[in-house]
Motif scaffolding. Structure first.
Motif, PDB file in Angstrom:
ATOM      1  N   ILE A 183      12.319   6.718   8.581  1.00 37.76           N
ATOM      2  CA  ILE A 183      11.410   6.698   9.730  1.00 37.76           C
ATOM      3  C   ILE A 183      10.498   7.918   9.705  1.00 37.76           C
ATOM      4  O   ILE A 183       9.289   7.825   9.973  1.00 37.76           O
ATOM      5  N   ALA A 184      11.057   9.087   9.383  1.00 45.53           N
ATOM      6  CA  ALA A 184      10.247  10.303   9.312  1.00 45.53           C
ATOM      7  C   ALA A 184       9.183  10.189   8.222  1.00 45.53           C
ATOM      8  O   ALA A 184       8.026  10.597   8.411  1.00 45.53           O
ATOM      9  N   ALA A 185       9.559   9.636   7.069  1.00 45.92           N
ATOM     10  CA  ALA A 185       8.608   9.499   5.966  1.00 45.92           C
ATOM     11  C   ALA A 185       7.513   8.488   6.299  1.00 45.92           C
ATOM     12  O   ALA A 185       6.333   8.705   5.982  1.00 45.92           O
ATOM     13  N   LEU A 186       7.878   7.380   6.936  1.00 46.36           N
ATOM     14  CA  LEU A 186       6.870   6.401   7.346  1.00 46.36           C
ATOM     15  C   LEU A 186       5.870   7.029   8.307  1.00 46.36           C
ATOM     16  O   LEU A 186       4.646   6.882   8.155  1.00 46.36           O
ATOM     17  N   SER A 187       6.379   7.744   9.294  1.00 50.65           N
ATOM     18  CA  SER A 187       5.508   8.387  10.273  1.00 50.65           C
ATOM     19  C   SER A 187       4.578   9.390   9.606  1.00 50.65           C
ATOM     20  O   SER A 187       3.390   9.471   9.937  1.00 50.65           O
ATOM     21  N   ALA A 188       5.096  10.151   8.647  1.00 52.97           N
ATOM     22  CA  ALA A 188       4.284  11.152   7.953  1.00 52.97           C
ATOM     23  C   ALA A 188       3.145  10.511   7.164  1.00 52.97           C
ATOM     24  O   ALA A 188       2.139  11.171   6.887  1.00 52.97           O
ATOM     25  N   HIS A 189       3.291   9.232   6.821  1.00 51.90           N
ATOM     26  CA  HIS A 189       2.252   8.528   6.066  1.00 51.90           C
ATOM     27  C   HIS A 189       1.472   7.540   6.928  1.00 51.90           C
ATOM     28  O   HIS A 189       0.829   6.621   6.418  1.00 51.90           O
ATOM     29  N   GLY A 190       1.542   7.731   8.227  1.00 52.16           N
ATOM     30  CA  GLY A 190       0.710   6.936   9.128  1.00 52.16           C
ATOM     31  C   GLY A 190       1.218   5.560   9.448  1.00 52.16           C
ATOM     32  O   GLY A 190       0.483   4.745  10.009  1.00 52.16           O
ATOM     33  N   VAL A 191       2.478   5.268   9.133  1.00 47.99           N
ATOM     34  CA  VAL A 191       3.068   3.967   9.475  1.00 47.99           C
ATOM     35  C   VAL A 191       4.066   4.219  10.597  1.00 47.99           C
ATOM     36  O   VAL A 191       5.158   4.741  10.360  1.00 47.99           O
ATOM     37  N   GLU A 192       3.685   3.867  11.798  1.00 45.09           N
ATOM     38  CA  GLU A 192       4.522   4.158  12.953  1.00 45.09           C
ATOM     39  C   GLU A 192       5.550   3.054  13.177  1.00 45.09           C
ATOM     40  O   GLU A 192       5.215   1.869  13.197  1.00 45.09           O
ATOM     41  N   VAL A 193       6.789   3.467  13.335  1.00 45.06           N
ATOM     42  CA  VAL A 193       7.879   2.523  13.582  1.00 45.06           C
ATOM     43  C   VAL A 193       7.965   2.272  15.084  1.00 45.06           C
ATOM     44  O   VAL A 193       8.121   3.208  15.874  1.00 45.06           O
ATOM     45  N   SER A 194       7.866   1.001  15.468  1.00 44.53           N
ATOM     46  CA  SER A 194       7.915   0.633  16.879  1.00 44.53           C
ATOM     47  C   SER A 194       9.370   0.491  17.329  1.00 44.53           C
ATOM     48  O   SER A 194      10.297   0.788  16.578  1.00 44.53           O
ATOM     49  N   ALA A 195       9.572   0.023  18.563  1.00 48.83           N
ATOM     50  CA  ALA A 195      10.917  -0.220  19.091  1.00 48.83           C
ATOM     51  C   ALA A 195      11.710  -1.061  18.102  1.00 48.83           C
ATOM     52  O   ALA A 195      11.198  -2.034  17.546  1.00 48.83           O
ATOM     53  N   LEU A 196      12.958  -0.666  17.881  1.00 43.02           N
ATOM     54  CA  LEU A 196      13.746  -1.251  16.799  1.00 43.02           C
ATOM     55  C   LEU A 196      14.695  -2.338  17.288  1.00 43.02           C
ATOM     56  O   LEU A 196      15.611  -2.075  18.067  1.00 43.02           O
ATOM     57  N   HIS A 197      14.466  -3.564  16.818  1.00 38.95           N
ATOM     58  CA  HIS A 197      15.428  -4.648  16.972  1.00 38.95           C
ATOM     59  C   HIS A 197      16.331  -4.642  15.745  1.00 38.95           C
ATOM     60  O   HIS A 197      15.865  -4.413  14.622  1.00 38.95           O
ATOM     61  N   VAL A 198      17.616  -4.917  15.948  1.00 38.27           N
ATOM     62  CA  VAL A 198      18.580  -4.917  14.849  1.00 38.27           C
ATOM     63  C   VAL A 198      19.240  -6.277  14.781  1.00 38.27           C
ATOM     64  O   VAL A 198      19.707  -6.812  15.794  1.00 38.27           O
ATOM     65  N   THR A 199      19.285  -6.834  13.580  1.00 37.40           N
ATOM     66  CA  THR A 199      19.883  -8.151  13.384  1.00 37.40           C
ATOM     67  C   THR A 199      20.882  -8.093  12.238  1.00 37.40           C
ATOM     68  O   THR A 199      20.926  -7.134  11.484  1.00 37.40           O
ATOM     69  N   GLY A 200      21.683  -9.121  12.136  1.00 34.17           N
ATOM     70  CA  GLY A 200      22.719  -9.181  11.117  1.00 34.17           C
ATOM     71  C   GLY A 200      24.092  -9.070  11.733  1.00 34.17           C
ATOM     72  O   GLY A 200      24.240  -8.682  12.897  1.00 34.17           O
TER      73      GLY A 200
END
Length: 498
Positions: A380-397
């Protein structure tokens, strides 16, 4: 009229028939036998997959028909990267090489050397890694070199049932041969591969098509095996992680999705292709004209849980149903099948640090679960650092149904996780099937139920902050040992030396 979502996984196959309103009308599943030979080859038997897939579709179809809601279309959710050679009749001619099979490592390096750093990722949207189908094809023996064609599992079945050779854009991207911007096979990639593997040619591949488009219809000779009417549309689905994203309610800028499975994966949606990810290990591909997904995950999520339970000769639910109440003074690197995104290092090995004579099984079980949370925090930190923001997280499985384990993952990740139930991949495939016959798939999306959102406990924030830093440091401190461990002589080499 109902639609079937067929989830083709590494560990098993599941078919679920859904009404247009999202109700389950039929369901069937079966396990698959994964074979490892100890030399890096990891395979499934193609004929077993075919038999099992036809059986579960037939059983789910019969249940739907008995409920008064016969099946009107079938869509696919497909395990990534798995590939098989076929003969002139379309029959598989060798076992299926799955994602974690390492035979393609040298071929990936050869293509990378020809194309230059970053070019493979620029074209394909995927990191340069031996997991992709292309490199398994390149590394193949005579059967692979002399094959009439190559198929991933969804297109293998669709062609068998309809006679049409087509592959969805998401799964095509996971072969490592697709130009994700144009949606066509990349002539540049294929030329680089053909330099050492001349059998890699575009005419041996199925045609790429957008998810949600009709591939063809079920032929008369396949209808009986599937329990559906001849002429039933077969609709291009997508890679299983994109299917889970759709089924779990993923939406660009609104909700991201974590799918807990054999490999745990975080999927983020966007309306356009994210750029600047070339050196990150992230993978992006287009599902259709309105959706791109970016993936990141671990190489062994559920497999790590199964590994520990197997060592203890206990069931997974037993071991992970009794976690330690407090965060343990342990760290686990879950790299039992190489590292996941960011490093994508096939030589990475698992590590358990902090063991003492007082360590308990509940503590070890919690540490294994927390490892997934630490990995997601990094991602998540790496995605944010590259401009890809992680939204509210749904979890499945299945793992999302264990409240204690989900809470431990959330605390380790420092993120809130909202469980939405299982079968998201089947639902996503069914949503695409419904779209293919001009239906509205909105009602099939999973929504949060009664289970509470899991979040990090404030009292443990300082501890987990320290553990996250130590997790990264542990990998850096041990990774130099991995080449030595992976160079261990194989049994046949020992025999030759004596």
């Amino acid at each position: 009229m109902s639609v079937i979502g067929l989830d083709l996984g590494t560990s098993g196959v599941r078919a679920v028939a859904f009404s247009a309103g999202g109700d389950v009308r039929g369901a069937a599943s079966a396990v698959l036998t994964l074979r490892r030979d100890g030399t890096g080859r990891v395979e499934l038997e193609a004929e077993e997959i075919i038999t099992v897939a036809e059986d579960v579709v037939r059983r789910a179809s019969q249940q739907a028909a008995e409920s008064g809601d016969p099946v009107g279309a079938v869509g696919f959710s497909v395990l990534g990267e798995a590939v098989v050679p076929i003969d002139g009749s379309g029959a598989p001619s060798a076992p299926v090489a799955v994602s974690m099979d390492t035979r393609g490592t040298a071929a990936a390096a050869a293509v990378g050397a020809l194309l230059g750093d970053g070019r493979f990722t620029e074209i394909t949207g995927q990191p340069l890694h031996g997991m992709f189908s292309l490199f398994k094809i390149m590394a193949g023996d005579g059967v692979w070199a002399n094959a009439a064609g190559y198929r991933c599992i969804g297109d293998l079945l669709a062609e068998r049932w309809s006679g049409v050779a087509a592959i969805d854009l998401g799964q095509a991207a996971r072969t490592g041969m697709l130009d994700v911007d144009s949606g066509e096979w990349s002539a540049e990639i294929l030329a680089a591969a053909a330099a050492s593997a001349p059998w890699v040619r575009a005419e041996r591949l199925p045609a790429p098509v957008a998810s949600g488009s009709v591939i063809g219809v079920v032929r008369e000779e396949a209808a009986g095996a599937l329990g559906v009417a001849p002429g039933t549309p077969l609709v291009a689905g997508t890679h299983d992680q994109a299917a889970a994203f759709l089924g779990a309610g993923g939406e660009p800028g609104v909700r991201s999705v974590i799918a807990l499975g054999s490999s745990d994966c975080l999927t983020v949606g966007s309306r356009v292709r994210p750029h600047g990810l070339g050196a990150t290990g992230f993978a992006s591909y287009r599902v259709d004209e309105e959706l791109w997904v970016t993936l990141a995950g671990t190489a062994a999520g559920g497999w790590a849980l199964e590994w520990l339970a197997g060592l203890l000769d206990r069931e997974v639910a037993d071991v992970f149903g009794a976690l330690a109440d407090l965060p343990p003074a342990l760290l686990v690197l879950p790299y039992l099948a190489g590292s996941g995104t960011l490093d994508n290092d096939p030589s990475a090995r698992g590590t358990i640090h902090g063991l003492t004579l007082d360590t308990t099984v509940p503590e070890l079980a919690r540490a294994v679960v927390e490892a997934a949370g630490f990995e997601f925090h990094k991602i998540i930190a790496a995605l944010s650092a590259h401009g890809v923001e992680v939204s509210a997280l749904h979890v499945t499985g299945v793992g999302a149904e264990n409240a204690d384990a989900l809470a431990a993952r959330a605390a380790a990740a420092g993120a809130s996780l909202t469980p939405v139930g299982r079968d998201a991949s089947c639902r996503g495939a069914a949503m695409l099937a419904l779209r293919g016959i001009d239906g509205d798939p909105a009602a099939l999306r999973l929504e949060p139920g009664d289970a509470a959102t899991a979040g990090a406990a404030d009292a443990d924030d300082d501890w987990y902050a320290g553990q996250r830093a130590a997790y990264v440091a542990l990998y850096e401190a041990t990774r130099s040992l991995n080449p030595h461990l992976t160079s261990r002589p194989q049994p046949h080499q020992k025999e030759n030396m004596t």
